[in-house]
Design an enzyme around this catalytic site. Structure first.
Site, PDB file in Angstrom:
ATOM      1  N   CYS A   1     -51.287  19.052  43.027  1.00  0.00           N
ATOM      2  CA  CYS A   1     -52.375  19.737  42.345  1.00  0.00           C
ATOM      3  C   CYS A   1     -51.759  20.836  41.484  1.00  0.00           C
ATOM      4  O   CYS A   1     -51.113  21.753  42.015  1.00  0.00           O
ATOM      5  CB  CYS A   1     -53.351  20.327  43.369  1.00  0.00           C
ATOM      6  SG  CYS A   1     -54.744  21.129  42.556  1.00  0.00           S
TER       7      CYS A   1
ATOM      8  N   CYS B   1     -56.849  21.002  34.424  1.00  0.00           N
ATOM      9  CA  CYS B   1     -56.250  20.067  35.395  1.00  0.00           C
ATOM     10  C   CYS B   1     -54.747  19.885  35.131  1.00  0.00           C
ATOM     11  O   CYS B   1     -54.348  19.243  34.152  1.00  0.00           O
ATOM     12  CB  CYS B   1     -56.956  18.709  35.383  1.00  0.00           C
ATOM     13  SG  CYS B   1     -56.463  17.675  36.785  1.00  0.00           S
TER      14      CYS B   1
HETATM   15  O1  PYC Z   1     -54.889  20.853  38.563  1.00  0.00           O
HETATM   16  O2  PYC Z   1     -53.878  19.018  39.182  1.00  0.00           O
HETATM   17  C1  PYC Z   1     -54.851  19.749  39.163  1.00  0.00           C
HETATM   18  C2  PYC Z   1     -56.068  19.343  39.897  1.00  0.00           C
HETATM   19  C3  PYC Z   1     -56.293  18.189  40.569  1.00  0.00           C
HETATM   20  C4  PYC Z   1     -57.588  18.265  41.086  1.00  0.00           C
HETATM   21  C5  PYC Z   1     -58.121  19.473  40.721  1.00  0.00           C
HETATM   22  N1  PYC Z   1     -57.173  20.128  39.994  1.00  0.00           N
END
Ligand code: PYC
Length: 317
Positions: A92, A241
């Site tokens: 993550c 993300c």
């Molecule tokens: O930032 O890799 C990320 C992530 C995965 C799910 C929520 N954030």
């Protein structure tokens, strides 16, 4: 009978708006296996703790949790297992940035490069500024390009499948307006895309697709793109993300659109930005992405699990 109280100490942060709750004490002992084996122990024997930490009434479907684990590798500052309302994450990105903020808050890390063990490999992280952290992620790659699916009552969707520490389907032909006020519709659309991928048996090279990502032009012209990311538990990522941006970088690299060292500014649904770049992996066709963003500590708490509380392990339905 006197109720038994289990106490779990957590530190909360958010990275570009996406929350992370790190268990710093009182979490389960997962034994001495590899991190992959420890995930299996977590899932088989302590899944209620996962749910208690991230689900209502203490959390919500938006939360990503992390369990700090002392690493067996002396070169690693810590190991971490990330999880959410639906299960366990390979890696993550926003969570690792939040983890670094938490470790600094605890006085455990200072400037310098920190190796962090995850179930999908070791990543490194360093502060680039007071709250800014750069994470060099696991090797990332595009697995398939231009995968076409017909989503019932929606239409034809074309996307790439890429690994960035989790498996992503990156939609190439979305016409959707990516803004928070449209989040309900976007969640519905991406869930239907996910359902179609599942029903057609379309996945990554070694596992199912867990995230769906839409793209459009950025609102801020300083950035290169804006995204919306559906996470496995049905919530959307408030940040751009980290693993999703890594998957995007892998696709850009595969298309020859972004060169090693060039910066890609990925804007998320709240307008927060992760800066991404990559170097080529010397050992494979993959890239090694670096994602940079900032995190703020926003809470410090002791969670109490009362043996008489019917919802002590979280509300799961
Ligand atoms: O930032 O890799 C990320 C992530 C995965 C799910 C929520 N954030």
């Amino acid at each position: 009978m006197v109720p038994m109280l289990q106490r779990i100490k957590v530190i909360d942060s958010h990275t570009g708006g996406e929350p992370t709750r790190i268990i710093v004490s009182g979490g389960p002992d997962l034994g001495g296996g590899t991190l992959v084996e420890q995930v299996a122990v977590f899932r088989d024997r302590f899944d209620g703790i996962r749910s208690a930490v991230v689900n209502e009434p203490r959390g919500s479907e938006v939360w990503v949790g992390g369990l700090l684990i002392q690493s067996k590798d002396p070169a690693c500052t810590t190991d971490i297992i990330f999880f959410n309302n639906a299960g366990y994450l390979g890696m993550c990105g926003h969570g690792t940035i939040g983890l670094m903020a938490t470790l600094r808050h605890l006085g455990i890390v200072e400037d310098g490069i920190h190796r962090i063990g995850t179930p999908v490999g070791v990543v490194t992280a360093r502060f680039t500024d007071n709250r800014r952290v750069a994470v060099e992620n696991v090797a990332s790659y595009r697995f398939r390009s231009d995968v076409t699916i017909d989503v019932p009552d929606y239409g034809r969707v074309i996307g790439d499948i890429a690994w960035g520490g989790n498996w992503f389907f990156l939609v190439k032909n979305s016409q959707e307006e990516l803004c928070v006020s449209n989040a309900g519709h976007l969640t519905n659309v991406t869930q239907r895309i996910m359902k179609t991928l599942q029903s057609e048996g379309i996945g990554g090279s070694d596992g199912p697709i867990d995230h769906v990502e839409l793209f459009t032009r950025p609102l801020n012209p300083d950035n290169h793109s804006r995204n919306f990311v559906l996470c496995p538990g049905g919530a959307y990522d408030r940040s751009p993300c980290g693993t999703g941006t890594s998957a995007k970088l892998a696709c850009l690299a595969a298309d020859g659109v972004l060169a090693p060292g060039e910066v890609w500014r990925q804007e998320g649904i709240l307008g927060t930005v992760f800066s991404g770049s990559f170097r080529n992996d010397e050992e494979s066709e993959s890239i090694i992405p670096t994602i940079e963003g900032e995190a703020y500590i926003c809470g410090e708490a002791e969670l109490i699990l009362d043996s008489e509380d019917p919802f002590r392990m979280g509300i799961t339905s």
